[in-house]
Design an enzyme around this catalytic site. Structure first.
Site, mmCIF file in Angstrom:
data_model
loop_
_atom_site.group_PDB
_atom_site.id
_atom_site.type_symbol
_atom_site.label_atom_id
_atom_site.label_comp_id
_atom_site.label_asym_id
_atom_site.label_seq_id
_atom_site.Cartn_x
_atom_site.Cartn_y
_atom_site.Cartn_z
ATOM 1 C CG ASP A 33 -1.923 -1.257 1.385
ATOM 2 O OD1 ASP A 33 -2.268 -1.693 0.152
ATOM 3 O OD2 ASP A 33 -2.309 -1.695 2.330
ATOM 4 C CG ASP A 44 -3.340 -4.131 -1.887
ATOM 5 O OD1 ASP A 44 -4.227 -4.029 -2.652
ATOM 6 O OD2 ASP A 44 -3.305 -4.580 -0.724
ATOM 7 C CG ASP A 83 -5.925 -0.231 1.052
ATOM 8 O OD1 ASP A 83 -6.605 0.405 0.500
ATOM 9 O OD2 ASP A 83 -5.770 -1.349 0.917
ATOM 10 N NE ARG A 105 -10.767 -3.017 -3.887
ATOM 11 C CZ ARG A 105 -9.935 -3.951 -3.206
ATOM 12 N NH1 ARG A 105 -9.051 -3.606 -2.456
ATOM 13 N NH2 ARG A 105 -10.426 -5.230 -3.467
#
Length: 364
Positions: free
Chosen positions: A177, A200, A204, A257
């Site tokens: 991330d 990724d 997050d 997302r």
């Protein structure tokens, strides 16, 4: 401005008399008046400059990051602590892991190692991390905000990581991330950054984290942008938490997302500009989303509640859709964000101008 004085005349042929006291006083008064006039025209004389302080050290968080909760009155980062500048990887990793409030200014490019950590490096509580100028960059790895993962912890621990501001930085090329927030971390403000090419997630937020604002960032050249909520089986940690505000972000062809949400309630998504995405927002697992004042251009699915797992809830108002393949899906009711904080909306029609002009680095 320069003050011009007459060219000196040649030597006088008349006898030179010593000046009288009256003439001396008159001359001194004239010189004093001339100096005063010069000061007005040219401004005050320069003084020694104080050590520069980052803009982020005095900026004020908004949205959920501004809420007084969990023993934290808003998000202040490193305010009240020293201001340091990191120009090397070693300096940066040292500063962000120190206890106590600290503002860490980043100059140039910091390349984070991968090693045994998969490139994720922990940030301690009470930190402001801010780029200097418009080109400060974090590459090769990402920032980890949170305690080690433990499924047995189901309420905020006293030592949860908290009170962190990250602004004006370019993040790219992470092996995992770009930023990961987890394990009941709270009061985090991610503002005016540029995110791309992470392996990724870009940002997050999961495992019980709470009171977070993600604002005025540009996301581009990235696939799985914003995950909110760990997975469908993590209700014990996530239900009743994950209160996050996403506003004035530029989702510039970031694929999906934007964000993808489980359990969070309420989640406030307003005044974001979506351009050329496969989908914008997905609300699932009974998450509650208020979606307002956003502009969707060429987005296949602007917002969904029927996605995977249990249905979510979503209230939509005053959004604009242009060249989108599907309508916004709505369902149920959601707690109003104004229950927690005040905010001011731009009109959705202004978003395609306002957001690209203001989002990203070099604009604080």
């Amino acid at each position: 401005m320069r003050l011009l004085t007459p060219r000196p005349a040649g030597p006088s042929r008349l006898p030179v008399r010593p000046p009288s006291p009256v003439r001396r006083r008159t001359a001194r008064a004239a010189l004093t008046a001339l100096a005063a006039l010069a000061a007005v025209l040219m401004g005050p004389a320069p003084t020694a400059a104080a050590a520069p302080e980052s803009t982020a050290a005095i900026a004020t968080a908004d949205g959920f990051a501004s809420v007084n909760a969990l023993g934290q009155n808003g998000t202040t980062g490193g305010a009240g602590g020293p201001v340091v500048t990191a120009t090397t990887t070693a300096q940066f990793l040292d500063y962000i892991s120190r206890p106590g409030p600290l503002t860490v200014q980043v100059s140039g490019t910091i390349t984070l190692p991968t090693g045994s950590t998969d490139g994720m490096h922990p940030v301690a509580s009470d930190k402001t991390i801010v780029g200097l100028g418009g080109s400060a960059r974090i590459t090769g790895g990402g920032l980890h905000i949170g305690l080690p993962v433990s499924d047995s912890v189901t309420s905020p621990p006293a030592n949860a990581v908290h009170n962190i501001i990250i602004r004006n930085l370019r993040f790219d090329g992470a092996s995992d991330d770009l930023i990961n927030i987890q394990m009941f971390s709270h009061h985090i403000w991610i503002d005016h950054n540029d995110f791309s090419n992470g392996d990724d997630g870009a940002v997050d937020i999961k495992r019980g984290s709470d009171y977070v604002t993600v604002s005025w960032n540009r996301f581009h050249d990235h696939d799985k942008t914003l995950l909110l909520g760990h997975d469908d089986d993590n209700a014990a940690q996530d239900r009743g938490r994950l209160r996050v505000t996403y506003h004035h972000n530029y989702f510039d062809a970031s694929d999906q997302r934007n964000p993808r949400i489980r359990f969070g309630d309420p989640v406030h998504v307003y005044n974001n500009y979506y351009r050329d995405n496969s989908y914008g927002v997905a609300s699932t697992m009974d998450a509650g989303v208020v979606l307002e004042g956003n502009y969707f251009f060429s987005v296949n699915n602007p917002a969904r509640v029927d996605f995977s797992g249990d249905l979510g809830r979503l209230v939509a108002r005053d959004n604009i859709l242009v060249d989108c393949n599907h309508a916004i899906e709505t369902r149920g009711s959601v707690t109003e964000p104004r229950t927690y904080y005040a905010y001011t909306l731009h009109r959705a029609a202004e978003v395609p101008t306002v957001v690209p002009a203001g989002a990203g680095t070099g604009k604080i």
